[in-house]
Design an enzyme around this catalytic site. Structure first.
Site, mmCIF file in Angstrom:
data_model
loop_
_atom_site.group_PDB
_atom_site.id
_atom_site.type_symbol
_atom_site.label_atom_id
_atom_site.label_comp_id
_atom_site.label_asym_id
_atom_site.label_seq_id
_atom_site.Cartn_x
_atom_site.Cartn_y
_atom_site.Cartn_z
ATOM 1 N N CYS A 64 -31.049 29.213 -27.850
ATOM 2 C CA CYS A 64 -32.055 28.265 -27.372
ATOM 3 C C CYS A 64 -31.797 26.839 -27.823
ATOM 4 O O CYS A 64 -32.520 25.921 -27.420
ATOM 5 C CB CYS A 64 -33.438 28.716 -27.826
ATOM 6 S SG CYS A 64 -33.757 30.470 -27.530
ATOM 7 N N HIS A 81 -40.288 22.764 -30.342
ATOM 8 C CA HIS A 81 -39.645 23.914 -29.703
ATOM 9 C C HIS A 81 -40.735 24.810 -29.116
ATOM 10 O O HIS A 81 -40.574 25.341 -28.023
ATOM 11 C CB HIS A 81 -38.803 24.664 -30.727
ATOM 12 C CG HIS A 81 -37.948 25.741 -30.146
ATOM 13 N ND1 HIS A 81 -37.048 25.506 -29.123
ATOM 14 C CD2 HIS A 81 -37.846 27.068 -30.439
ATOM 15 C CE1 HIS A 81 -36.428 26.637 -28.812
ATOM 16 N NE2 HIS A 81 -36.897 27.588 -29.585
ATOM 17 N N GLU A 134 -42.362 26.445 -37.385
ATOM 18 C CA GLU A 134 -42.081 25.081 -36.951
ATOM 19 C C GLU A 134 -43.184 24.146 -37.423
ATOM 20 O O GLU A 134 -42.915 23.028 -37.877
ATOM 21 C CB GLU A 134 -41.918 24.994 -35.432
ATOM 22 C CG GLU A 134 -41.469 23.607 -34.970
ATOM 23 C CD GLU A 134 -41.226 23.505 -33.475
ATOM 24 O OE1 GLU A 134 -40.646 22.482 -33.047
ATOM 25 O OE2 GLU A 134 -41.604 24.432 -32.727
ATOM 26 N N LYS A 160 -42.933 24.086 -23.158
ATOM 27 C CA LYS A 160 -42.811 25.476 -22.719
ATOM 28 C C LYS A 160 -44.146 26.087 -22.305
ATOM 29 O O LYS A 160 -44.170 27.141 -21.664
ATOM 30 C CB LYS A 160 -42.172 26.323 -23.830
ATOM 31 C CG LYS A 160 -40.724 25.975 -24.108
ATOM 32 C CD LYS A 160 -40.143 26.860 -25.206
ATOM 33 C CE LYS A 160 -38.704 26.488 -25.521
ATOM 34 N NZ LYS A 160 -38.594 25.176 -26.211
ATOM 35 N N HIS A 169 -39.742 29.368 -21.263
ATOM 36 C CA HIS A 169 -38.591 29.138 -22.136
ATOM 37 C C HIS A 169 -37.289 29.384 -21.377
ATOM 38 O O HIS A 169 -36.929 30.531 -21.102
ATOM 39 C CB HIS A 169 -38.685 30.068 -23.353
ATOM 40 C CG HIS A 169 -37.717 29.744 -24.435
ATOM 41 N ND1 HIS A 169 -36.713 28.809 -24.310
ATOM 42 C CD2 HIS A 169 -37.592 30.247 -25.701
ATOM 43 C CE1 HIS A 169 -36.029 28.745 -25.419
ATOM 44 N NE2 HIS A 169 -36.539 29.607 -26.290
ATOM 45 N N PHE A 191 -32.071 31.738 -31.582
ATOM 46 C CA PHE A 191 -31.701 33.005 -32.197
ATOM 47 C C PHE A 191 -30.356 32.836 -32.915
ATOM 48 O O PHE A 191 -29.447 32.184 -32.409
ATOM 49 C CB PHE A 191 -31.553 34.097 -31.142
ATOM 50 C CG PHE A 191 -32.851 34.670 -30.641
ATOM 51 C CD1 PHE A 191 -34.062 34.325 -31.197
ATOM 52 C CD2 PHE A 191 -32.856 35.588 -29.593
ATOM 53 C CE1 PHE A 191 -35.255 34.863 -30.733
ATOM 54 C CE2 PHE A 191 -34.039 36.140 -29.124
ATOM 55 C CZ PHE A 191 -35.244 35.778 -29.690
#
Length: 413
Positions: free
Chosen positions: A162, A302, A313, A334, A339, A401
């Protein structure tokens, strides 16, 4: 060191096939998430995604070429054509060795791989397309865009889940800053909404299962969030050295002033405890930008709508900025687009840039009951709509990830 500016933007997302339509949809608080229409989801636990609607590559790409490109590459080239046209740049006037392409993708040509693998199982190896490999490999996002214009500078694809799109932008920024290129075409693309990928993400319990309310499924920082929503799309930026851009009379959106990249070294999917990797990434971007934490006005988070990402976050922002954290305006793109994995960082960079240009921050959809773990932050909510904000410096976060963290810092000129 040379300064780097953004002179062109292109995007295709679940909200529209260009930058303007996407931006308008975000300001209006519209969701691009719906029930999946591209394949039968009867046997799937998850039935929703952010699909690009009404896309016909033939509108910009010659049909013969389009047939030999995976949808991921089609989306990348589509956005690149918009960005280059918007930049008003004529590559014939440049040394092609000084113009590069770096476009990230987390998964690449998964649609092609899945279709050809089915053909292989059902019809045998002789029926597999000779174009399988070039259509499948991730690097063709950058490869084909460079071929389209004959660009011969730095050329590769970043693959960091991502964070892929953000890493591509950061690497392109550095290529110009350190003199390896004068112009870079950069961004991210992804087209991985397929039965196989949907099953994989679903079975790892990463996705929202709010199938009856698709447009309410992506809810970053909300207490009732239950996973992210898969999406597809692409975004491309044209970057140039500042003096050269001014000399040719280019429209300049903003400056890229800093880039931070870190690794968690912790877990294949879960972020590092307390978001310490994200904290270090933001700190590095701010340091390279030559500003301080008090200068940051806005962060495009994010914000995936997963339990751990949003919590950590938020913690990273609070730990880095301290008392300043509550004074920074935040949002989560998002919430409306879903996403888009490797494309997300690039799409959100475009959104961050437009937020600086228009001094406006779009709302975060579905933030109805904020998670107490994320308290103390000024996240723009949907009720009042977009917010007018004075933005001189902004950050865009991308966390992937594998523990990949990337932050791009933008400055208003």
């Amino acid at each position: 060191m040379r300064r780097v500016v953004v002179t062109g933007l292109g995007a295709i997302t679940p909200l529209g096939k260009d930058v303007r339509t996407t931006w308008d949809g975000l300001l209006q608080g519209r969701s691009g998430i719906d029930r999946i229409a591209s394949f039968d989801t009867s046997d799937h636990a998850v039935k929703i995604a952010g699909e690009v609607k009404g896309f016909s590559p033939d509108e910009r790409i010659p049909p013969k070429s389009a047939k030999r490109l995976d949808r991921c590459v089609q989306l990348a080239l589509w956005s690149a054509i918009e960005a280059v046209a918007g930049a008003g740049i004529d590559f014939s006037k440049y040394d092609p060795d000084r113009v590069g392409v770096i476009i990230g993708s987390g998964i690449g040509g998964l649609r092609t791989w899945e279709a050809e693998h089915t053909k292989f199982i059902e019809q045998g190896p002789g029926r597999v397309s000779p174009f399988l490999i070039p259509m499948m490999i991730c690097d063709m996002t950058s490869g084909y865009v460079s071929i389209h214009w004959g660009l011969k500078g730095p050329n590769y694809t970043t693959v960091s889940a991502c964070a892929s799109g953000a890493h591509a932008i950061g690497d392109s920024f550095r290529a110009i800053k350190y003199g390896d290129a004068d112009v870079m075409v950069t961004g991210g693309a992804e087209a991985s909404i397929t039965p196989f990928a949907l099953a994989g993400f679903s079975n790892m319990r990463a996705l929202s299962r709010r199938n009856d309310e698709p447009q309410k499924a992506s809810r970053p920082f909300d207490k009732a969030r239950d996973g992210f929503v898969m999406a597809e799309g692409a975004a491309v930026l044209v970057l140039e050295e500042l003096d050269a851009a001014r000399q040719r009379g280019a429209k300049i959106y903003c400056e890229i002033s800093g880039f931070g990249a870190t690794g968690d070294g912790y877990h294949i999917t879960a972020p590092a405890p307390e978001g310490e990797g994200a904290r270090r990434s933001m700190a590095r971007a701010i340091k390279e930008a030559g500003c301080c934490i008090e200068d940051i006005d806005y962060i495009n988070t994010h914000g995936t709508s997963t339990e751990l990402n949003d919590k950590f976050e938020a913690r990273a922002i609070k730990d880095l900025f301290g008392a300043q954290a509550g004074k920074i305006v935040l949002n989560a793109t998002k919430s409306m687009l879903g996403h888009s994995l490797g494309a997300a960082g690039a799409i959100e960079a475009v959104v961050t840039i437009l937020s600086i240009v228009h001094q406006t921050v779009h709302p975060t959809l579905n933030l109805e009951d904020p998670d107490p773990e994320c308290a103390g932050l000024d996240i723009v909510r949907n009720g009042p709509g977009p917010r007018t904000v004075k933005i001189a410096h902004a950050l865009s976060n991308s966390l992937g990830f594998g523990g990949h963290n990337a932050t791009v810092c933008f400055r208003r000129l």
